[in-house]
Design an enzyme around this catalytic site. Structure first.
Site, PDB file in Angstrom:
ATOM      1  CB  CYS A  63      -4.534   0.638  -8.610  1.00  0.00           C
ATOM      2  SG  CYS A  63      -5.663   1.391  -7.429  1.00  0.00           S
ATOM      3  CG  HIS A  78      -6.144   6.134   0.112  1.00  0.00           C
ATOM      4  ND1 HIS A  78      -6.177   7.249   1.190  1.00  0.00           N
ATOM      5  CD2 HIS A  78      -5.064   5.412   0.385  1.00  0.00           C
ATOM      6  CE1 HIS A  78      -5.282   6.982   1.929  1.00  0.00           C
ATOM      7  NE2 HIS A  78      -4.601   5.807   1.648  1.00  0.00           N
ATOM      8  CB  CYS A  79      -8.283   2.360  -4.678  1.00  0.00           C
ATOM      9  SG  CYS A  79      -9.110   1.599  -5.795  1.00  0.00           S
ATOM     10  CG  HIS A 133      -1.770   1.063   1.586  1.00  0.00           C
ATOM     11  ND1 HIS A 133      -3.107   1.215   0.875  1.00  0.00           N
ATOM     12  CD2 HIS A 133      -1.748   2.530   1.795  1.00  0.00           C
ATOM     13  CE1 HIS A 133      -3.672   2.301   1.457  1.00  0.00           C
ATOM     14  NE2 HIS A 133      -2.587   3.086   1.866  1.00  0.00           N
ATOM     15  CD  GLU A 134       1.520   3.740   3.638  1.00  0.00           C
ATOM     16  OE1 GLU A 134       1.751   4.834   2.781  1.00  0.00           O
ATOM     17  OE2 GLU A 134       0.580   3.452   4.169  1.00  0.00           O
ATOM     18  CG  HIS A 174       0.179   6.072  -0.532  1.00  0.00           C
ATOM     19  ND1 HIS A 174      -0.929   6.542  -1.354  1.00  0.00           N
ATOM     20  CD2 HIS A 174      -0.273   5.551   0.422  1.00  0.00           C
ATOM     21  CE1 HIS A 174      -2.173   6.311  -0.708  1.00  0.00           C
ATOM     22  NE2 HIS A 174      -1.764   5.743   0.533  1.00  0.00           N
ATOM     23  CB  CYS A 211      -8.176  -2.891  -8.393  1.00  0.00           C
ATOM     24  SG  CYS A 211      -8.087  -0.951  -8.696  1.00  0.00           S
ATOM     25  CB  CYS A 218      -8.117  -2.064  -4.555  1.00  0.00           C
ATOM     26  SG  CYS A 218      -6.779  -1.196  -4.970  1.00  0.00           S
TER      27      CYS A 218
HETATM   28 ZN   LIG Z   1      -2.567   5.143   2.035  1.00  0.00          ZN
HETATM   29 ZN   LIG Z   2      -7.586   0.073  -6.845  1.00  0.00          ZN
END
Ligand SMILES: [Zn+2]
Ligand SMILES: [Zn+2]
Length: 171
Positions: A161, A133-134, A123-124, A127, A158, A139
């Site tokens: 993304c 953010h999704c 996740h990071e 970024h 996903c 996701c």
């Molecule tokens: Zn985040």
């Molecule tokens: Zn996504």
């Protein structure tokens, strides 16, 4: 593009697993190194007993490559009680403090801790690569405010993304 995983965790296998998954998902070259923070106490808020994530990250910059710090320190950003991670620029951080089943479930669960750590590291890194953010269920880029939300998402972005990452990386 290269990403350096800076490890502060006692269990280095978490960092290795995160680095492998990041390489697999985003096609980044990843390396794991022991983190050396010069003055982490500068980021410590003694009233909150937490570390300010932004101040921790200042100590890592500037570097040419992307950086992801893995830490056991409890982290926050002003305005939020805590965060699992924070990645405002080319350097990010993931804290396992509130991901650890020892605290959330009351018993050790190395496999669950590994899954959570990998998800938040992916996740990071998303970024770091410019993703926001999704809202697509499942996701990895959905915002997680609780371990329940972390546990219910996948460890991969996903399709939408992923196509954005490809576009952002080509720029
Ligand atoms: Zn985040
Ligand atoms: Zn996504």
């Amino acid at each position: 593009m290269r990403l350096k995983v800076l490890n502060e965790l006692k269990d280095e296998s978490l960092a290795t697993a995160a680095a492998q998954k990041i390489a697999e998902v985003f096609g980044l070259e990843t390396v794991v190194e022991a983190a050396k923070l010069t003055q982490p106490e500068q980021a410590y808020d003694s009233l909150r007993r937490q570390y300010n994530a932004a101040i921790l990250l200042i100590q890592l910059e500037p570097r040419p490559e992307l950086l992801l710090l893995l830490t056991e320190r409890d982290i926050y950003v002003p305005g939020l009680n805590f965060v699992f991670g924070y990645a405002p620029g080319k350097a990010g951080v993931v804290s396992i403090y509130r991901l650890d089943p020892i605290r959330t479930e009351g018993h050790a669960d190395p496999k669950l801790l590994l899954q959570r750590t990998v998800k938040e590291a992916v996740h990071e890194t998303g970024h770091l690569l410019g993703l926001r953010h999704c809202t697509m269920p499942g996701c990895v880029m959905t915002f997680s405010n609780s371990v329940l939300e972390v546990d219910s998402k996948n460890d991969t972005p996903c399709e939408r993304c992923m196509s954005k990452v490809t576009f952002l990386r080509l720029r």
